[in-house]
Design an enzyme around this catalytic site. Structure first.
Site, PDB file in Angstrom:
ATOM      1  N   TYR A 168      -6.585  -5.634   0.169  1.00  0.00           N
ATOM      2  CA  TYR A 168      -5.165  -5.602   0.556  1.00  0.00           C
ATOM      3  C   TYR A 168      -4.546  -7.002   0.425  1.00  0.00           C
ATOM      4  O   TYR A 168      -3.469  -7.166  -0.147  1.00  0.00           O
ATOM      5  CB  TYR A 168      -5.047  -5.083   1.982  1.00  0.00           C
ATOM      6  CG  TYR A 168      -3.616  -4.799   2.422  1.00  0.00           C
ATOM      7  CD1 TYR A 168      -2.995  -3.603   2.074  1.00  0.00           C
ATOM      8  CD2 TYR A 168      -2.909  -5.722   3.169  1.00  0.00           C
ATOM      9  CE1 TYR A 168      -1.686  -3.342   2.470  1.00  0.00           C
ATOM     10  CE2 TYR A 168      -1.605  -5.469   3.576  1.00  0.00           C
ATOM     11  CZ  TYR A 168      -1.006  -4.270   3.227  1.00  0.00           C
ATOM     12  OH  TYR A 168       0.291  -4.009   3.619  1.00  0.00           O
ATOM     13  N   THR A 196       4.794   2.158  11.388  1.00  0.00           N
ATOM     14  CA  THR A 196       4.880   3.219  10.367  1.00  0.00           C
ATOM     15  C   THR A 196       3.555   3.977  10.365  1.00  0.00           C
ATOM     16  O   THR A 196       2.565   3.516  10.957  1.00  0.00           O
ATOM     17  CB  THR A 196       5.091   2.626   8.951  1.00  0.00           C
ATOM     18  OG1 THR A 196       3.868   1.960   8.566  1.00  0.00           O
ATOM     19  CG2 THR A 196       6.251   1.651   8.889  1.00  0.00           C
ATOM     20  N   PRO A 197       3.486   5.092   9.623  1.00  0.00           N
ATOM     21  CA  PRO A 197       2.206   5.818   9.547  1.00  0.00           C
ATOM     22  C   PRO A 197       1.063   4.945   9.030  1.00  0.00           C
ATOM     23  O   PRO A 197      -0.095   5.126   9.415  1.00  0.00           O
ATOM     24  CB  PRO A 197       2.520   6.962   8.569  1.00  0.00           C
ATOM     25  CG  PRO A 197       3.991   7.213   8.766  1.00  0.00           C
ATOM     26  CD  PRO A 197       4.595   5.855   9.020  1.00  0.00           C
ATOM     27  N   ASP A 199       4.108   9.062  -9.375  1.00  0.00           N
ATOM     28  CA  ASP A 199       2.942   8.241  -9.035  1.00  0.00           C
ATOM     29  C   ASP A 199       3.141   6.876  -9.688  1.00  0.00           C
ATOM     30  O   ASP A 199       3.148   6.760 -10.923  1.00  0.00           O
ATOM     31  CB  ASP A 199       1.665   8.928  -9.562  1.00  0.00           C
ATOM     32  CG  ASP A 199       0.407   8.156  -9.195  1.00  0.00           C
ATOM     33  OD1 ASP A 199       0.500   6.940  -8.915  1.00  0.00           O
ATOM     34  OD2 ASP A 199      -0.675   8.769  -9.199  1.00  0.00           O
ATOM     35  N   LYS A 239      -1.451  -8.172  -2.045  1.00  0.00           N
ATOM     36  CA  LYS A 239      -0.163  -8.642  -1.520  1.00  0.00           C
ATOM     37  C   LYS A 239       0.122 -10.087  -1.940  1.00  0.00           C
ATOM     38  O   LYS A 239       1.272 -10.457  -2.166  1.00  0.00           O
ATOM     39  CB  LYS A 239      -0.131  -8.495   0.005  1.00  0.00           C
ATOM     40  CG  LYS A 239      -0.175  -7.030   0.465  1.00  0.00           C
ATOM     41  CD  LYS A 239       0.977  -6.232  -0.121  1.00  0.00           C
ATOM     42  CE  LYS A 239       1.051  -4.813   0.403  1.00  0.00           C
ATOM     43  NZ  LYS A 239       2.189  -4.059  -0.166  1.00  0.00           N
ATOM     44  N   ILE A 276       4.530  -3.376  11.343  1.00  0.00           N
ATOM     45  CA  ILE A 276       5.691  -2.507  11.542  1.00  0.00           C
ATOM     46  C   ILE A 276       5.198  -1.105  11.906  1.00  0.00           C
ATOM     47  O   ILE A 276       4.204  -0.622  11.331  1.00  0.00           O
ATOM     48  CB  ILE A 276       6.551  -2.436  10.251  1.00  0.00           C
ATOM     49  CG1 ILE A 276       6.847  -3.834   9.689  1.00  0.00           C
ATOM     50  CG2 ILE A 276       7.840  -1.648  10.522  1.00  0.00           C
ATOM     51  CD1 ILE A 276       7.674  -4.739  10.584  1.00  0.00           C
TER      52      ILE A 276
HETATM   53  N1  LIG Z   1       3.852  -1.023   8.003  1.00  0.00           N
HETATM   54  C1  LIG Z   1       3.530  -2.310   7.987  1.00  0.00           C
HETATM   55  O1  LIG Z   1       3.230  -2.930   9.019  1.00  0.00           O
HETATM   56  C2  LIG Z   1       3.533  -3.058   6.692  1.00  0.00           C
HETATM   57  C3  LIG Z   1       3.358  -4.450   6.767  1.00  0.00           C
HETATM   58  C4  LIG Z   1       3.380  -5.184   5.599  1.00  0.00           C
HETATM   59  C5  LIG Z   1       3.542  -4.551   4.396  1.00  0.00           C
HETATM   60  N2  LIG Z   1       3.687  -3.202   4.351  1.00  0.00           N
HETATM   61  C6  LIG Z   1       3.869  -2.588   3.042  1.00  0.00           C
HETATM   62  O2  LIG Z   1       5.047  -1.821   3.031  1.00  0.00           O
HETATM   63  C7  LIG Z   1       4.914  -0.769   2.064  1.00  0.00           C
HETATM   64  C8  LIG Z   1       5.274   0.558   2.734  1.00  0.00           C
HETATM   65  O3  LIG Z   1       4.312   0.819   3.743  1.00  0.00           O
HETATM   66  P1  LIG Z   1       4.599   1.735   5.027  1.00  0.00           P
HETATM   67  O4  LIG Z   1       4.158   0.998   6.198  1.00  0.00           O
HETATM   68  O5  LIG Z   1       5.984   2.258   4.944  1.00  0.00           O
HETATM   69  O6  LIG Z   1       3.505   2.877   4.763  1.00  0.00           O
HETATM   70  P2  LIG Z   1       3.633   4.466   4.629  1.00  0.00           P
HETATM   71  O7  LIG Z   1       2.235   4.921   4.479  1.00  0.00           O
HETATM   72  O8  LIG Z   1       4.464   4.997   5.735  1.00  0.00           O
HETATM   73  O9  LIG Z   1       4.426   4.660   3.265  1.00  0.00           O
HETATM   74  C9  LIG Z   1       3.863   4.372   2.026  1.00  0.00           C
HETATM   75  C10 LIG Z   1       4.294   5.449   1.046  1.00  0.00           C
HETATM   76  O10 LIG Z   1       3.787   5.111  -0.262  1.00  0.00           O
HETATM   77  C11 LIG Z   1       3.398   6.320  -0.869  1.00  0.00           C
HETATM   78  N3  LIG Z   1       2.445   6.095  -1.959  1.00  0.00           N
HETATM   79  C12 LIG Z   1       1.153   5.721  -1.853  1.00  0.00           C
HETATM   80  N4  LIG Z   1       0.603   5.664  -3.082  1.00  0.00           N
HETATM   81  C13 LIG Z   1       1.578   5.992  -3.974  1.00  0.00           C
HETATM   82  C14 LIG Z   1       1.628   6.103  -5.375  1.00  0.00           C
HETATM   83  N5  LIG Z   1       0.547   5.864  -6.143  1.00  0.00           N
HETATM   84  N6  LIG Z   1       2.786   6.458  -5.963  1.00  0.00           N
HETATM   85  C15 LIG Z   1       3.879   6.708  -5.191  1.00  0.00           C
HETATM   86  N7  LIG Z   1       3.894   6.638  -3.856  1.00  0.00           N
HETATM   87  C16 LIG Z   1       2.745   6.276  -3.259  1.00  0.00           C
HETATM   88  C17 LIG Z   1       2.801   7.137   0.256  1.00  0.00           C
HETATM   89  O11 LIG Z   1       2.727   8.507  -0.082  1.00  0.00           O
HETATM   90  C18 LIG Z   1       3.749   6.845   1.403  1.00  0.00           C
HETATM   91  O12 LIG Z   1       4.792   7.784   1.463  1.00  0.00           O
HETATM   92  C19 LIG Z   1       3.481  -0.846   1.554  1.00  0.00           C
HETATM   93  O13 LIG Z   1       3.451  -1.583   0.352  1.00  0.00           O
HETATM   94  C20 LIG Z   1       2.781  -1.628   2.647  1.00  0.00           C
HETATM   95  O14 LIG Z   1       1.641  -2.291   2.163  1.00  0.00           O
HETATM   96  C21 LIG Z   1       3.691  -2.438   5.474  1.00  0.00           C
END
Ligand SMILES: NC(=O)c1ccc[n+]([C@@H]2O[C@H](COP(=O)([O-])OP(=O)(O)OC[C@H]3O[C@@H](n4cnc5c(N)ncnc54)[C@H](O)[C@@H]3O)[C@@H](O)[C@H]2O)c1
Length: 255
Positions: A156, A193-194, A63, A160, A191
């Site tokens: 958020y 992603t979930p 975590d 960021k 992107i």
């Molecule tokens: N997907 C997008 O469009 C997008 C855009 C800009 C930024 N981001 C950033 O990219 C990063 C990854 O996001 P994603 O889209 O892959 O999302 P995701 O939900 O697929 O993956 C995020 C992962 O972080 C883990 N997580 C959450 N809290 C946690 C903690 N306290 N300790 C350890 N793990 C933890 C979750 O379990 C999950 O597996 C994030 O910081 C997100 O804000 C994503």
């Protein structure tokens, strides 16, 4: 020859989305990958599949908001491999689609805790560990929402924006020290992603329409689009790159 042969990489948020895709790519490029996440079953599955494809990978529950867990994982990596070369601070949570007037402290704090405190702790312990070995590269995942605002995402956007400038300040602290640790941020657009699937579910299908209408390339990016950027910043090809912002957003911020 892989671009990361022999390097040791810790990827937080490695069970899903951008972290998962980056772990797969880094393992293909020859790194020893340690994936960490709070999603244990999913994380183990990803590590197993990378190993089946011939990569070096293990999963470790972690975590990122808990400082003692950073101390433990970093010292385990130094004991097991003797070095930490790459850290991707990829763990994160989305916003809750709540207007500021209605946002209670718990919703605010939860987002800041994972997205900003977790990255701060990662930089703190990542830099310490890298300086005990050969130096390295830290890549922090920020967002286009570290540059521009989105209504109902004050928590958020604040997190960021914080990651963006935290990365620059850390890069400056490290720049004159040896061994060198480089610190950079990546700013993904929308992107597939979930996390984004969840946002579309919460905000409704009009959010997908908003994305497609406002991204000049007209679609969501893929996790691989981001992993390729992380790979560049992690590799020695980026040895003169520190304190920068790599935007990968299909043109969103160019408008
Ligand atoms: N997907 C997008 O469009 C997008 C855009 C800009 C930024 N981001 C950033 O990219 C990063 C990854 O996001 P994603 O889209 O892959 O999302 P995701 O939900 O697929 O993956 C995020 C992962 O972080 C883990 N997580 C959450 N809290 C946690 C903690 N306290 N300790 C350890 N793990 C933890 C979750 O379990 C999950 O597996 C994030 O910081 C997100 O804000 C994503």
């Amino acid at each position: 020859m892989g671009r990361l042969d022999g390097k040791v990489a810790l990827i937080t948020g490695g069970a899903s989305g951008l972290g998962k895709s980056t772990g797969e790519l880094m393992a293909r490029e020859g790194a020893h990958v340690i994936l960490s996440d709070i999603q244990i079953v999913e994380g183990e599955k990803v590590a197993e599949s990378i190993k089946q494809d011939g990569g070096s990978c293990k999963f470790r529950p972690h975590d990122t908001t808990v400082e003692s867990e950073w101390e433990d994982i970093c010292s385990e990596i130094l004991d097991d491999y003797g070095q930490l070369d790459i850290l991707l601070n990829g763990a994160g949570v989305g916003s809750s689609a709540v207007e500021i007037e209605e946002m209670d402290m718990e919703i605010w704090r939860r987002c800041l805790s994972v997205n900003l405190d977790g990255v701060f702790l990662g930089c703190k312990h990542g830099i310490r560990s890298m300086r005990k070995s050969n130096g390295g590269s830290i890549i922090n995942i920020s967002s286009i929402l570290g540059f521009s605002g989105l209504a109902t995402a004050t928590n958020y956007c604040a997190s960021k924006g914080g990651v963006r400038l935290l990365s620059k300040a850390a890069a400056l602290e490290c720049a004159k020290k040896t061994p060198l640790v480089r610190v950079n941020s990546i700013h993904p657009g929308f992107i597939d992603t979930p996390m984004v699937a969840g946002a579309i579910q919460r905000r409704g299908p009009e959010f997908r329409d908003y994305i497609e209408a406002n991204v000049p390339l007209g679609k969501l990016g893929t996790p691989c689009d981001i992993a390729e950027g992380v790979l560049y910043l992690a590799s020695d090809k980026a040895k003169f790159v520190t304190g920068t912002e790599l935007v990968i957003d299909g043109g969103f911020l160019a408008r």
